[in-house]
Design a protein around this motif. Structure first.
Motif, PDB file in Angstrom:
ATOM      1  N   THR A 100       0.814  -1.212   0.000  1.00  0.00           N
ATOM      2  CA  THR A 100       0.000   0.000   0.000  1.00  0.00           C
ATOM      3  C   THR A 100       0.845   1.259   0.000  1.00  0.00           C
ATOM      4  N   SER A 101       1.976   1.227   0.713  1.00  0.00           N
ATOM      5  CA  SER A 101       2.794   2.431   0.814  1.00  0.00           C
ATOM      6  C   SER A 101       3.316   2.860  -0.547  1.00  0.00           C
ATOM      7  N   ARG A 102       3.639   1.905  -1.404  1.00  0.00           N
ATOM      8  CA  ARG A 102       4.130   2.259  -2.740  1.00  0.00           C
ATOM      9  C   ARG A 102       3.002   2.780  -3.626  1.00  0.00           C
ATOM     10  N   LEU A 103       1.830   2.193  -3.488  1.00  0.00           N
ATOM     11  CA  LEU A 103       0.683   2.690  -4.245  1.00  0.00           C
ATOM     12  C   LEU A 103       0.373   4.138  -3.852  1.00  0.00           C
ATOM     13  N   THR A 117      13.803  -0.374   6.568  1.00  0.00           N
ATOM     14  CA  THR A 117      13.709   0.190   5.220  1.00  0.00           C
ATOM     15  C   THR A 117      12.763  -0.603   4.336  1.00  0.00           C
ATOM     16  N   ASN A 118      12.360  -1.784   4.787  1.00  0.00           N
ATOM     17  CA  ASN A 118      11.463  -2.618   3.994  1.00  0.00           C
ATOM     18  C   ASN A 118      10.016  -2.148   4.123  1.00  0.00           C
ATOM     19  N   VAL A 119       9.295  -2.156   3.015  1.00  0.00           N
ATOM     20  CA  VAL A 119       7.923  -1.643   3.038  1.00  0.00           C
ATOM     21  C   VAL A 119       7.003  -2.473   3.922  1.00  0.00           C
ATOM     22  N   TYR A 120       7.289  -3.771   4.068  1.00  0.00           N
ATOM     23  CA  TYR A 120       6.446  -4.583   4.936  1.00  0.00           C
ATOM     24  C   TYR A 120       6.572  -4.132   6.395  1.00  0.00           C
ATOM     25  N   SER A 121       7.776  -3.784   6.809  1.00  0.00           N
ATOM     26  CA  SER A 121       7.976  -3.251   8.154  1.00  0.00           C
ATOM     27  C   SER A 121       7.248  -1.919   8.298  1.00  0.00           C
ATOM     28  N   GLN A 122       7.352  -1.090   7.288  1.00  0.00           N
ATOM     29  CA  GLN A 122       6.766   0.246   7.339  1.00  0.00           C
ATOM     30  C   GLN A 122       5.242   0.195   7.449  1.00  0.00           C
ATOM     31  N   THR A 123       4.615  -0.659   6.649  1.00  0.00           N
ATOM     32  CA  THR A 123       3.150  -0.696   6.695  1.00  0.00           C
ATOM     33  C   THR A 123       2.632  -1.415   7.939  1.00  0.00           C
ATOM     34  N   HIS A 133      -2.776  -8.283  10.144  1.00  0.00           N
ATOM     35  CA  HIS A 133      -2.390  -7.231   9.197  1.00  0.00           C
ATOM     36  C   HIS A 133      -2.252  -7.814   7.802  1.00  0.00           C
ATOM     37  N   MET A 134      -2.761  -7.076   6.798  1.00  0.00           N
ATOM     38  CA  MET A 134      -2.726  -7.538   5.417  1.00  0.00           C
ATOM     39  C   MET A 134      -1.856  -6.611   4.558  1.00  0.00           C
ATOM     40  N   ASN A 135      -0.948  -7.208   3.792  1.00  0.00           N
ATOM     41  CA  ASN A 135      -0.202  -6.466   2.776  1.00  0.00           C
ATOM     42  C   ASN A 135      -0.918  -6.604   1.444  1.00  0.00           C
ATOM     43  N   LEU A 136      -0.890  -5.547   0.675  1.00  0.00           N
ATOM     44  CA  LEU A 136      -1.687  -5.472  -0.543  1.00  0.00           C
ATOM     45  C   LEU A 136      -0.794  -5.410  -1.774  1.00  0.00           C
ATOM     46  N   SER A 137      -1.228  -6.062  -2.836  1.00  0.00           N
ATOM     47  CA  SER A 137      -0.633  -5.882  -4.151  1.00  0.00           C
ATOM     48  C   SER A 137      -1.715  -5.298  -5.049  1.00  0.00           C
ATOM     49  N   GLY A 138      -1.384  -4.238  -5.766  1.00  0.00           N
ATOM     50  CA  GLY A 138      -2.422  -3.589  -6.559  1.00  0.00           C
ATOM     51  C   GLY A 138      -1.864  -2.713  -7.649  1.00  0.00           C
ATOM     52  N   GLY A 139      -2.733  -1.925  -8.239  1.00  0.00           N
ATOM     53  CA  GLY A 139      -2.292  -1.083  -9.339  1.00  0.00           C
ATOM     54  C   GLY A 139      -3.293   0.001  -9.663  1.00  0.00           C
ATOM     55  N   LEU A 144      -6.703   0.622   4.220  1.00  0.00           N
ATOM     56  CA  LEU A 144      -5.281   0.636   3.875  1.00  0.00           C
ATOM     57  C   LEU A 144      -4.842   1.952   3.256  1.00  0.00           C
ATOM     58  N   SER A 145      -5.792   2.701   2.734  1.00  0.00           N
ATOM     59  CA  SER A 145      -5.471   4.027   2.231  1.00  0.00           C
ATOM     60  C   SER A 145      -5.038   4.930   3.380  1.00  0.00           C
ATOM     61  N   GLU A 146      -5.703   4.778   4.534  1.00  0.00           N
ATOM     62  CA  GLU A 146      -5.333   5.555   5.717  1.00  0.00           C
ATOM     63  C   GLU A 146      -4.023   5.059   6.313  1.00  0.00           C
ATOM     64  N   VAL A 147      -3.816   3.747   6.304  1.00  0.00           N
ATOM     65  CA  VAL A 147      -2.566   3.176   6.808  1.00  0.00           C
ATOM     66  C   VAL A 147      -1.368   3.732   6.045  1.00  0.00           C
ATOM     67  N   ALA A 148      -1.491   3.832   4.736  1.00  0.00           N
ATOM     68  CA  ALA A 148      -0.381   4.302   3.910  1.00  0.00           C
ATOM     69  C   ALA A 148       0.050   5.717   4.272  1.00  0.00           C
ATOM     70  N   LYS A 149      -0.884   6.506   4.744  1.00  0.00           N
ATOM     71  CA  LYS A 149      -0.554   7.894   5.104  1.00  0.00           C
ATOM     72  C   LYS A 149       0.293   7.980   6.369  1.00  0.00           C
ATOM     73  N   ASN A 150       0.390   6.881   7.121  1.00  0.00           N
ATOM     74  CA  ASN A 150       1.150   6.887   8.370  1.00  0.00           C
ATOM     75  C   ASN A 150       2.614   6.510   8.190  1.00  0.00           C
ATOM     76  N   VAL A 151       3.039   6.204   6.968  1.00  0.00           N
ATOM     77  CA  VAL A 151       4.413   5.734   6.749  1.00  0.00           C
ATOM     78  C   VAL A 151       5.456   6.738   7.239  1.00  0.00           C
ATOM     79  N   PRO A 152       5.338   8.049   6.961  1.00  0.00           N
ATOM     80  CA  PRO A 152       6.341   8.984   7.490  1.00  0.00           C
ATOM     81  C   PRO A 152       6.432   8.946   9.012  1.00  0.00           C
ATOM     82  N   GLU A 153       5.282   8.792   9.674  1.00  0.00           N
ATOM     83  CA  GLU A 153       5.270   8.704  11.134  1.00  0.00           C
ATOM     84  C   GLU A 153       5.936   7.415  11.607  1.00  0.00           C
TER      85      GLU A 153
END
Length: 341
Positions: A85-88, A162-168, A255-261, A321-330
């Motif tokens: 989600t963080s990359r999306l 630094t890994n996105v899975y850790s971040q999300t 917790h769920m990790n997402l693949s999308g586009g 998950l859209s809201e979760v992605a916004k928390n990555v900087p925090e």
């Protein structure tokens, strides 16, 4: 030369050819950071069904997003596919995606798995769960919160910050429990590390086999893949000694990790791009995400492959998950504060 670099060099060589055909009828230009050979079936089936040829460039998600930014209005990209989600959300913030209207996607994809502005949609999921050595751990942690318990000091393996899975994961903990609780949790979690963060999810599972750690966290599809076919260091005997827990079943859920586009901002073949995303939401494609890559479908009611079904039923975290992605900087600030390398 890394595989990512090779893929990007190949993509650069192919770019001229793709650009020249970008406006051709019956074509789709796909930028993808999904690196799974099994996805070939998704592409070929779509072409067989529609007659639309897919031109593909593969590479690291961040580099693909940067490329789309640099190409600007001249970009031949129609679709960006990526993992997490963080990359999306990063692609959305970079302005390389566009909002679309699709009754199919709105109906088929759960609201929590799509962007608020319809710039990206999730098509497959992986649960991030707890694995443990059954011989050494008789009372495994039952939630993410439990992983910070001093009882598990020196027992836990995980990936780097630094890994996105850790971040999300930390971003989801922020969303569910608040920043202060997430910070306290991260401090305890880091104190329980058995080794410095390193490697991928398969390496965390191998750490259980080698005895370097007794508890690890991994996305389910790495373990399910080992159930389905040979994976180095994870033979049948090793897998028999590994137990697993779907965390927080009496709280927020796993917790769920997402693949999308999403459709590229300057997509020259916009209608084809929307048709491709709608195809990814079809039962046929959804079943293949599970059968071909051991993932959970995004669409409810689609059957699971035997390797995925073997992990059992669980309750996923239904957080947006859209809201979760916004928390990555925090989340990144928390990593720096607690010394999670």
């Amino acid at each position: 030369m890394t595989q990512t670099t090779k893929a990007l060099l190949i993509g650069a060589t192919a770019l001229t050819a793709i650009a020249s055909s970008a406006y051709a009828e019956g074509e789709l230009n796909l930028y993808s950071s999904r690196h799974y050979d099994t996805d070939e079936r998704l592409y070929s089936d779509f072409t067989d069904m529609t007659g639309i040829t897919i031109n593909r460039i593969e590479g690291n998600a961040d580099e693909l997003i940067a490329r789309m930014e640099a190409e600007g209005a001249n970009s031949p990209a129609d679709i960006l596919l990526t993992v997490d989600t963080s990359r999306l959300e990063r692609a959305k913030e970079a302005g390389v995606l566009q909002s679309i209207d699709s009754a199919v996607l709105e109906t088929r994809i759960p609201e929590a798995l799509q962007d608020d502005d319809n710039q990206w949609f999730g098509f497959s999921q992986r649960a991030r769960i707890i694995f443990y050595d059954k011989a050494d751990v008789t009372d495994p942690p039952m939630s993410y919160v439990d992983l910070a318990d001093p009882a598990y000091e020196g027992m836990v393996c995980h990936r780097s910050s630094t890994n996105v899975y850790s971040q999300t994961l930390v971003s989801a903990i922020i969303e569910n429990h608040g920043t202060d609780a997430a910070t306290s949790w991260a401090e305890g979690f880091v104190s329980n590390f058995a080794r410095d963060p390193q490697g991928g999810d398969t390496d965390q599972l191998r750490g259980l086999v080698s005895g370097e750690c007794d508890i690890s966290i991994s996305n389910t599809y790495y373990f399910a893949r080992a159930l389905r076919k040979d994976v180095d260091g994870l033979n049948a005997e090793a897998l028999d000694n590994i137990g697993w827990v779907f965390p927080a079943q009496n709280a927020e859920g796993a917790h769920m990790n997402l693949s999308g586009g999403g459709v590229a901002a300057n997509a020259p073949n916009r209608d084809n791009a929307i048709a491709f995303l709608e195809y990814l939401a079809s039962d046929q494609a959804q079943e293949y995400f599970s059968a071909g890559n051991d993932e959970y479908p995004a669409v409810a009611g689609v059957g699971l492959s035997p390797s995925v079904a073997a992990l059992g039923l669980f309750r996923p975290d239904a957080v947006d998950l859209s809201e979760v992605a916004k928390n990555v900087p925090e989340a990144q600030a928390i990593f720096n504060q607690v010394g999670w390398e």
